[in-house]
Each structure stands twice: as structure tokens, then as C-alpha cells.
Design a protein around this motif. Structure first.
Motif, PDB file in Angstrom:
ATOM      1  N   GLY A  15       6.377   1.758   2.666  1.00  0.00           N
ATOM      2  CA  GLY A  15       8.110   1.945   2.448  1.00  0.00           C
ATOM      3  C   GLY A  15       8.605   1.069   1.381  1.00  0.00           C
ATOM      4  N   LYS A  16       7.917   1.225   0.595  1.00  0.00           N
ATOM      5  CA  LYS A  16       8.429   0.623  -0.861  1.00  0.00           C
ATOM      6  C   LYS A  16       9.839   0.522  -1.159  1.00  0.00           C
ATOM      7  CE  LYS A  16       4.571   1.172  -2.849  1.00  0.00           C
ATOM      8  NZ  LYS A  16       3.981   1.127  -1.720  1.00  0.00           N
ATOM      9  N   GLU A  17       9.747   2.208  -1.752  1.00  0.00           N
ATOM     10  CA  GLU A  17      10.588   2.724  -1.414  1.00  0.00           C
ATOM     11  C   GLU A  17      11.606   2.309  -0.677  1.00  0.00           C
ATOM     12  OE1 GLU A  17      10.957   6.852  -2.698  1.00  0.00           O
ATOM     13  OE2 GLU A  17      13.121   7.520  -2.661  1.00  0.00           O
ATOM     14  N   ARG A  18      11.391   2.582   0.634  1.00  0.00           N
ATOM     15  CA  ARG A  18      12.401   3.279   1.770  1.00  0.00           C
ATOM     16  C   ARG A  18      13.054   1.209   1.272  1.00  0.00           C
ATOM     17  NH1 ARG A  18      13.411   5.982   6.400  1.00  0.00           N
ATOM     18  NH2 ARG A  18      14.167   4.848   7.742  1.00  0.00           N
ATOM     19  N   ALA A  19      12.558   0.479   1.093  1.00  0.00           N
ATOM     20  CA  ALA A  19      12.669  -1.051   0.897  1.00  0.00           C
ATOM     21  C   ALA A  19      13.932  -1.145  -0.028  1.00  0.00           C
ATOM     22  CB  ALA A  19      11.350  -2.427   0.454  1.00  0.00           C
ATOM     23  N   GLU A  60       0.403  -1.352   0.042  1.00  0.00           N
ATOM     24  CA  GLU A  60       0.162   0.176  -0.230  1.00  0.00           C
ATOM     25  C   GLU A  60       0.549   1.493  -0.060  1.00  0.00           C
ATOM     26  OE1 GLU A  60      -2.679   0.826   3.404  1.00  0.00           O
ATOM     27  OE2 GLU A  60      -3.357  -1.805   2.668  1.00  0.00           O
ATOM     28  N   SER A  61       0.263   2.740   0.107  1.00  0.00           N
ATOM     29  CA  SER A  61       0.901   3.449  -0.507  1.00  0.00           C
ATOM     30  C   SER A  61       1.411   3.629   0.729  1.00  0.00           C
ATOM     31  CB  SER A  61      -0.022   5.062  -0.929  1.00  0.00           C
ATOM     32  OG  SER A  61       0.828   5.122  -1.337  1.00  0.00           O
ATOM     33  N   GLY A  62       2.384   4.509   1.350  1.00  0.00           N
ATOM     34  CA  GLY A  62       3.162   4.840   2.649  1.00  0.00           C
ATOM     35  C   GLY A  62       4.169   3.819   3.074  1.00  0.00           C
ATOM     36  N   VAL A  83       3.075   4.378   7.174  1.00  0.00           N
ATOM     37  CA  VAL A  83       3.764   4.408   7.550  1.00  0.00           C
ATOM     38  C   VAL A  83       3.844   6.340   7.334  1.00  0.00           C
ATOM     39  CG1 VAL A  83       6.716   4.920   8.190  1.00  0.00           C
ATOM     40  CG2 VAL A  83       5.169   2.558   7.535  1.00  0.00           C
ATOM     41  N   ARG A  84       4.218   6.681   6.120  1.00  0.00           N
ATOM     42  CA  ARG A  84       3.871   7.989   5.903  1.00  0.00           C
ATOM     43  C   ARG A  84       3.158   8.841   6.692  1.00  0.00           C
ATOM     44  NH1 ARG A  84       3.223   7.582   0.633  1.00  0.00           N
ATOM     45  NH2 ARG A  84       5.384   8.472   0.560  1.00  0.00           N
ATOM     46  N   GLU A  85       1.782   8.423   6.924  1.00  0.00           N
ATOM     47  CA  GLU A  85       0.461   8.957   8.016  1.00  0.00           C
ATOM     48  C   GLU A  85       0.957   9.052   9.228  1.00  0.00           C
ATOM     49  OE1 GLU A  85      -3.017   7.450   7.270  1.00  0.00           O
ATOM     50  OE2 GLU A  85      -4.135   8.933   8.809  1.00  0.00           O
ATOM     51  N   LEU A  86       1.824   7.782   9.957  1.00  0.00           N
ATOM     52  CA  LEU A  86       2.141   7.835  10.944  1.00  0.00           C
ATOM     53  C   LEU A  86       3.519   9.433  10.922  1.00  0.00           C
ATOM     54  CD1 LEU A  86       3.285   7.448  13.735  1.00  0.00           C
ATOM     55  CD2 LEU A  86       3.943   5.441  13.030  1.00  0.00           C
ATOM     56  N   GLU A  87       4.092   9.040   9.954  1.00  0.00           N
ATOM     57  CA  GLU A  87       5.470  10.130   9.980  1.00  0.00           C
ATOM     58  C   GLU A  87       4.791  11.598   9.743  1.00  0.00           C
ATOM     59  OE1 GLU A  87       7.981   9.908   6.436  1.00  0.00           O
ATOM     60  OE2 GLU A  87       9.700   9.353   7.830  1.00  0.00           O
ATOM     61  N   ASN A  88       3.679  11.762   9.045  1.00  0.00           N
ATOM     62  CA  ASN A  88       3.243  12.963   9.054  1.00  0.00           C
ATOM     63  C   ASN A  88       2.336  13.191  10.822  1.00  0.00           C
ATOM     64  OD1 ASN A  88       3.844  13.115   6.614  1.00  0.00           O
ATOM     65  ND2 ASN A  88       2.150  12.528   5.909  1.00  0.00           N
TER      66      ASN A  88
HETATM   67  N1  LIG Z   1      10.335   1.353   8.420  1.00  0.00           N
HETATM   68  C1  LIG Z   1      10.503   2.255   8.071  1.00  0.00           C
HETATM   69  N2  LIG Z   1      11.033   3.398   9.158  1.00  0.00           N
HETATM   70  C2  LIG Z   1      11.366   4.566   9.576  1.00  0.00           C
HETATM   71  N3  LIG Z   1      10.375   5.432   8.267  1.00  0.00           N
HETATM   72  C3  LIG Z   1       9.835   4.439   7.802  1.00  0.00           C
HETATM   73  C4  LIG Z   1       9.361   3.305   7.077  1.00  0.00           C
HETATM   74  N4  LIG Z   1       8.951   2.670   6.358  1.00  0.00           N
HETATM   75  C5  LIG Z   1       8.242   3.819   5.664  1.00  0.00           C
HETATM   76  N5  LIG Z   1       8.964   5.527   6.801  1.00  0.00           N
HETATM   77  C6  LIG Z   1       8.598   6.479   6.034  1.00  0.00           C
HETATM   78  O1  LIG Z   1       6.930   6.752   5.521  1.00  0.00           O
HETATM   79  C7  LIG Z   1       7.473   8.059   4.251  1.00  0.00           C
HETATM   80  C8  LIG Z   1       6.920   6.646   3.162  1.00  0.00           C
HETATM   81  O2  LIG Z   1       7.826   5.897   2.659  1.00  0.00           O
HETATM   82  P1  LIG Z   1       8.045   4.776   0.765  1.00  0.00           P
HETATM   83  O3  LIG Z   1       8.182   6.604   0.136  1.00  0.00           O
HETATM   84  O4  LIG Z   1       8.855   4.122   1.141  1.00  0.00           O
HETATM   85  O5  LIG Z   1       6.987   4.486   1.229  1.00  0.00           O
HETATM   86  P2  LIG Z   1       5.873   4.095  -0.317  1.00  0.00           P
HETATM   87  O6  LIG Z   1       5.364   2.843  -0.275  1.00  0.00           O
HETATM   88  O7  LIG Z   1       7.444   4.059  -1.326  1.00  0.00           O
HETATM   89  O8  LIG Z   1       5.307   5.238  -0.637  1.00  0.00           O
HETATM   90  P3  LIG Z   1       4.366   5.552  -1.936  1.00  0.00           P
HETATM   91  O9  LIG Z   1       3.871   4.291  -2.574  1.00  0.00           O
HETATM   92  O10 LIG Z   1       3.276   6.706  -1.524  1.00  0.00           O
HETATM   93  O11 LIG Z   1       5.523   5.649  -2.750  1.00  0.00           O
HETATM   94  C9  LIG Z   1       8.442   8.123   4.133  1.00  0.00           C
HETATM   95  O12 LIG Z   1       8.937   9.324   4.331  1.00  0.00           O
HETATM   96  C10 LIG Z   1       9.848   6.528   4.749  1.00  0.00           C
HETATM   97  O13 LIG Z   1      10.630   7.492   5.039  1.00  0.00           O
END
Ligand SMILES: Nc1ncnc2c1ncn2[C@@H]1O[C@H](COP(=O)(O)OP(=O)(O)OP(=O)(O)O)[C@@H](O)[C@H]1O
Length: 583
Positions: free
Chosen positions: A183-187, A179-181, A368-373
Motif C-alpha cells: 500500500g505504498k502508493e496508496r499511502a 513490501e510490494s503490494g 493487500v494487492r494479493e488480497l485484492e486480486n
Molecule cells: N489499505 C488499503 N485498503 C484497500 N486497498 C488497499 C489498501 N492498501 C493497498 N490497497 C490496494 O492494494 C493494491 C496495492 O497497493 P499499492 O499499489 O499502494 O501497493 P505498493 O506497495 O505501492 O505496491 P508496489 O510496490 O508493487 O508498487 C492497490 O490496488 C491498492 O488499491
């Protein structure tokens, strides 16, 4: 047990074509490596039983069997010898099959020396790292590194980290879903960081952010004079990511025409700049991320099947935050520490036990993005060291920041009365039980009346449950009755630079959203709708701004007078900037 000889282990080349064997032998020796040759599977097996190799390079079709059998044999053996295959020209299926069976890379005939060189470098880098791990050495790119990038004690995150170190060993494309947010990019960044490519660039490209007409030049670059305005030769994302990793974020947004071009690059590992006469070889590992169901899109004809097959060699699914609620304290702790660094605070603010409970009960559609925001806002609102329930606000604000809009008619999520009652008697605790956050020096202050009712007027959130809290607080905490709430200070007007006299009741979330939209539009107008330039004007990162623009539904044509202004340079700068940051 295999005998280990001193010095680097040789490379084993398995090919039944004597000419190719000889060519590979000469090329590899020129690169300074020792080589052993085998003309059949049987011969190769004898060599493999006799000693250890730093790399095995095998043809797919051999007189007495298939190279993939050696791939399977080696990838299931404990020694973890990297194996790569040589495929016939244009046989994409073989390459994918070999990668799926555990080959870390493949090389197509006719063999390009550049590619051979980078393949060997990657294999040897990987082997050094594996040996360091085997010998108990503290290689930086280890599971520890993965854990620091993707923290969490949940079984789901353990599984992700376990998969991650396996995925990092290969050159194969990976589709990261979730799902969006989530952490896919982080992974993707973590995979890059623990791979042998870590010293090279990581480039993240949001495929949905690039106008279709500019895609080819953004991805592959252009030659000088290729079109009006092409004053100098310029590389694209592939050239920028050479040696490293290219993340195609929101890959489902790639138009069909671009999907064809991308498929070709993946097969040939060569790109041609627009207007150039020659192709250039590129050594890029491609990762993709999508929150959409790509296989469903293939079924409905929106995504090319052949490209999906090529990209989906390996897969990683990021769990939703709902599936790993137990990670919320650790994640919150890590995010709060990060915020403390950003604000220059010596000690990070901490969540009270009740606030943590509220977060743990919340469904987090934006992950996680929502938690962060949410924590970012709460951090700014909290007066002291402790973030209380009231500082979180009604969690509708977090939902507005999530990718999933609140369905029409659904009320905002509010902390349950039970949590508010718990808050009345709860001592604050550190948000994260992680040793690092506790080591940051915070010690729990004596229990105090949570800010929710000690000063409800200051946090600025609309608070429909205030009455329930007002009753609960004195009874449970023994604190004096709370002061009568004062009107919210007109911060809206201050921010906008104009006087603001509120006559209550007001729709604070709605007004904040309107103000935010207005400020973003002003910044975009000032920068000719260049989001890269607008983001620092607003104190946001590019991604944050892009996200807010999406969430607020701001469109260039509808909302901005700079209609028609191309945003491609913006997208390009963004990608380059991200790569630069991570390189
Ligand atoms: N495990 C984690 N620990 C800390 N912060 C995290 C973690 N996973 C995600 N985040 C934070 O949450 C936010 C969203 O993460 P990320 O961009 O990787 O999600 P995404 O799945 O790629 O989102 P989208 O689908 O919208 O592109 C980022 O700011 C990232 O730093």
C-alpha cells in the motif's frame, strides 16, 4: 496563552540582513499579507511571545544564534505555527536539517517570488486546516479521511495514520518503504489527499517503466524542435505535478545518470525542458516509494548517497499484511464493497466465516494487492451472496498475482483441513465488521451448505482437498451427501474462442496462466505493445496489466513481435492518466 487578534494573523520574518528583510516585507505585503519583522532571535522571541503568527519565515544564520532553534521551538509548541527557513544558495544540508527539525518548507537564496508565493499559500492553507481541527470543525482533510483511505484497526495502521497527518504538513520529501503490494502508493495518495496540495495534481510515475533514453523528456519535458518529432513544446511529470505531489514509485530503478538530474531539481526546484534555454521554477512535493532497501543500495553504489540523503528526509514504512492480520476483515469488507460497485451489485458479496478464517491464516506474500486480486477472482466465482472457501481456490493463484513468486518446489498454499471442517458447520458472516459495510444492507442468510461441496464442479478451481471436505460436510452440516463432482466446463476454450475438450486430470492453474499470457500478448500485439491501450481491451487497469506482464515474465523482445517498439508514450500517458484521475 497567546492573544488572538481578529483577521488573518501576520507573517513573522526573521533575518539579520536589513536588505533582505525589506525585500521580503515588500513582496509579502504585495501579496496582501500583514508582516512583522525581526532582526535577531531575541527580537523574534519577543514577537512570538506577544501574539500568534500565521507563518514564521526565518533565516538560518542570525547574529545571535541559529534559525533552526526557532524551528525546534515552534515545532514542539502546541500552537503548530508553520515555520519555513531561508537557506543560503546551495546549502542542501541546512535545508534537510531544517526539514528534519520540523520546518514545513524552505526557500533558497536568491528568493524566488514564485516560490515565496506558493510557500505562503501552502502555509496559510495548512493553518486554516489546523484551526478548523482545533475548533472541532469538520475539515475534510482530517484523520477521518486518512482512515477511509487506509482502513484498519491494527496498532500498525494506527501508527501509519498518526504519522501520515504529521507527514502531510511538511513539504519535505518522504521515502515510503514496504513490501510490494503493502500500500505504498496508496499511502502516498493519502498523504497528498490530506495535505494542502490536495486540490492540485497527484502524479504517480513508475520509474522502472520508462526507458532510460526517454527519462529526461518524460520528467522535464521538451521544447519545440528539441529533437526530431518534437513538433510542439511538452511538459514533463514535474510540470504536470506543479502545485501538487509527484510520487516516484520504484525510485530504486532510476538510472544513476537520472539520479544526478533529479538531485539538481530537488535542490534548485527548477527544471529545464530538453532544448529550452530557460529554467522554470516548479513547486512539487516529491514522495518516493520502494520495496528495495535503498540504504543497502547506497552502500553497494547502486543509488547515489546525496540523492538518498535528499529524499530520505522523512520516512514512512508500510507494514506487511502479515503484521496486521487483524485488518484482513476490514480490508476484505472494503474491497468487496468496491467490487460490488464495479459489478453494479446492490449488496456486496460477503465472505463466509470459514473463508475469512482461511484468509486470516494465509501469509499473503503479495500483501493487500494479493488480497485484492484473490477477492476479485473469488467474487467472480461465487454463485450467491456468500463467498465460500472453495471460491477462494487454492491460494497459489493469489501467490501468482503477488510480487513474490512461489519458490520452486514449494507446494501451493491450500486451506487447512481444519478450516474446511470449520466451514462445514459455520454460518456465513459479513466479511467486515465495519459499520459502513454492515450498513450496506446485507443480512446473514440462513446457514447453508457452503458452495464448496454443494456444487464443487462449478467454481472451476482444482481442489486436492475435495475428498476431505466430502467426508466432513454431511457429518457436520447434516446436509445430504454432495453430488458427484462434474467435469469443469470448458471455459478456457470459450474464452479463447476455440473448442476445448479437457481430458482430466489437468493442470488448471498452468492452463489458465497460458491462456492469460496468450490473451495479453494478443492485446499487446494489436496495440503495438502499448500497454495503456491494451489494458482496456482486457478489462484491466494499466497497473493491473503492468503487474500481470511482470508476473508472467512477458518481455517485448522475447514474446512480442513488436520488438523494439518504444513504450515511453505509454509510460507518459499512464502517469498523466493517473494524475488526471486523482487531480
Ligand atoms: N489499505 C488499503 N485498503 C484497500 N486497498 C488497499 C489498501 N492498501 C493497498 N490497497 C490496494 O492494494 C493494491 C496495492 O497497493 P499499492 O499499489 O499502494 O501497493 P505498493 O506497495 O505501492 O505496491 P508496489 O510496490 O508493487 O508498487 C492497490 O490496488 C491498492 O488499491
Amino acid at each position: 496563552m497567546l492573544l488572538k487578534t481578529p483577521g488573518p494573523d501576520p507573517i513573522l520574518v526573521i533575518d539579520d540582513e536589513a536588505d533582505l528583510r525589506e525585500l521580503l516585507e515588500i513582496s509579502i505585503r504585495r501579496m496582501g499579507h500583514d508582516v512583522v519583522l525581526a532582526g535577531s532571535l531575541a527580537e523574534a522571541r519577543q514577537h512570538l511571545a506577544a501574539r500568534r503568527y500565521s507563518l514564521v519565515l526565518t533565516d538560518m544564520r542570525l547574529g545571535d544564534g541559529l534559525g533552526i532553534d526557532i524551528v525546534r521551538q515552534l515545532s514542539s509548541a502546541p500552537e503548530r505555527v508553520p515555520v519555513a527557513v531561508i537557506t543560503a544558495y546551495g546549502s542542501a544540508d541546512n535545508a534537510v536539517e531544517a526539514l528534519k527539525a520540523g520546518a514545513f518548507d524552505y526557500i533558497a537564496k536568491p528568493v524566488s517570488l514564485d516560490h515565496l508565493r506558493s510557500l505562503i499559500l501552502n502555509a496559510l492553507g495548512r493553518q486554516r486546516r489546523d484551526s478548523a481541527e482545533e475548533g472541532g470543525g469538520a475539515a475534510p482533510e482530517t484523520a477521518d479521511r486518512a482512515a477511509s483511505l487506509l482502513p484498519g484497526h491494527s496498532p500498525a495502521m494506527h501508527e501509519v495514520r498518526r504519522a501520515l497527518s504529521r507527514l502531510a504538513r511538511s513539504m519535505a520529501p518522504i521515502v515510503i518503504s514496504g513490501e510490494s503490494g503493502s500500500g505504498k502508493e496508496r499511502a502516498a495518495r493519502a498523504i497528498h489527499a490530506v495535505s494542502t496540495r490536495a486540490a492540485h495534481p497527484f502524479i504517480a510515475v513508475n520509474c522502472g517503466a520508462i526507458p532510460e533514453t526517454l527519462m529526461e523528456s518524460e520528467f522535464f519535458g521538451y521544447a519545440k524542435g528539441a529533437f526530431t518529432g518534437a513538433d510542439a513544446e511538452r511538459g514533463g511529470f514535474f510540470q504536470a505535478a506543479n502545485g501538487g505531489t509527484l510520487l516516484l514509485d520504484e525510485v530504486a530503478d532510476l538510472p544513476l545518470a537520472m539520479q544526478v538530474k533529479l538531485l539538481r531539481v530537488l535542490q534548485e526546484r527548477r527544471v529545464r525542458k530538453i532544448g529550452a534555454s530557460r529554467e522554470e521554477s516548479v513547486d512539487v512535493r516529491v514522495l518516493c516509494a520502494s520495496h528495495k532497501d535503498l540504504s543497502g543500495m547506497v552502500a553497494s553504489g547502486q543509488f547515489r548517497q546525496d540523492l538518498f540523503y535528499r529524499l530520505n528526509v522523512l520516512a514512512l514504512r508500510m507494514p506487511t499484511l502479515r503484521e496486521r492480520r487483524e485488518d484482513i476483515p476490514v480490508l476484505a469488507g472494503a474491497i468487496l464493497e468496491h467490487l460490488a460497485v464495479r459489478y453494479g451489485d446492490r449488496y456486496p458479496k460477503r465472505l463466509s466465516a470459514a473463508a475469512l478464517q482461511v484468509l486470516s491464516d494465509y501469509p499473503f506474500p503479495g500483501n493487500v494487492r494479493e488480497l485484492e486480486n484473490l477477492l476479485e477472482r473469488a467474487y467472480a466465482f461465487a454463485e450467491g451472496l456468500i463467498i465460500e472457501v472453495a471460491d477462494l481456490g487454492p491460494l497459489e493463484a493469489g501467490m501468482a498475482l503477488s510480487a513474490t513468486p512461489r519458490p520452486a518446489g514449494q507446494p501451493p498454499y491450500l486451506p487447512p483441513a481444519e478450516a474446511l471442517q470449520r466451514a462445514a458447520g459455520a454460518a456465513p458472516v459479513a466479511a467486515a465488521p465495519s459499520p459502513s459495510s454492515l450498513a450496506a444492507g446485507w443480512s446473514a442468510p440462513a446457514p447453508a451448505a457452503p458452495a464448496a461441496w454443494s456444487d464443487p464442479g462449478q467454481h472451476g478451481w482444482p481442489d486436492p482437498q475435495r475428498d476431505a471436505r466430502a467426508e466432513a460436510a454431511p457429518a457436520r452440516s447434516g446436509m445430504p451427501p454432495e453430488p458427484v463432482p462434474q467435469p469443469v466446463a470448458p471455459r478456457l476454450g470459450e474464452l479463447a474462442g476455440e473448442p476445448c475438450r479437457a481430458s482430466f486430470p489437468i493442470d488448471l492453474p498452468g492452463r489458465l496462466e497460458a491462456l492469460e499470457r496468450d490473451l495479453i500478448l494478443q492485446a499487446l500485439q494489436q496495440t503495438g505493445f502499448n500497454r495503456t491501450a491494451a489494458a482496456p481491451l482486457l478489462g484491466l487497469s494499466f497497473r493491473q496489466l503492468r503487474y500481470r506482464i511482470q508476473q508472467l515474465g512477458i518481455r517485448e523482445g522475447r514474446d512480442d513481435p513488436a520488438e523494439g517498439t518504444a513504450d515511453s508514450a505509454d509510460g507518459g500517458q499512464f502517469a498523466a492518466a493517473e494524475g488526471g484521475r486523482d487531480a
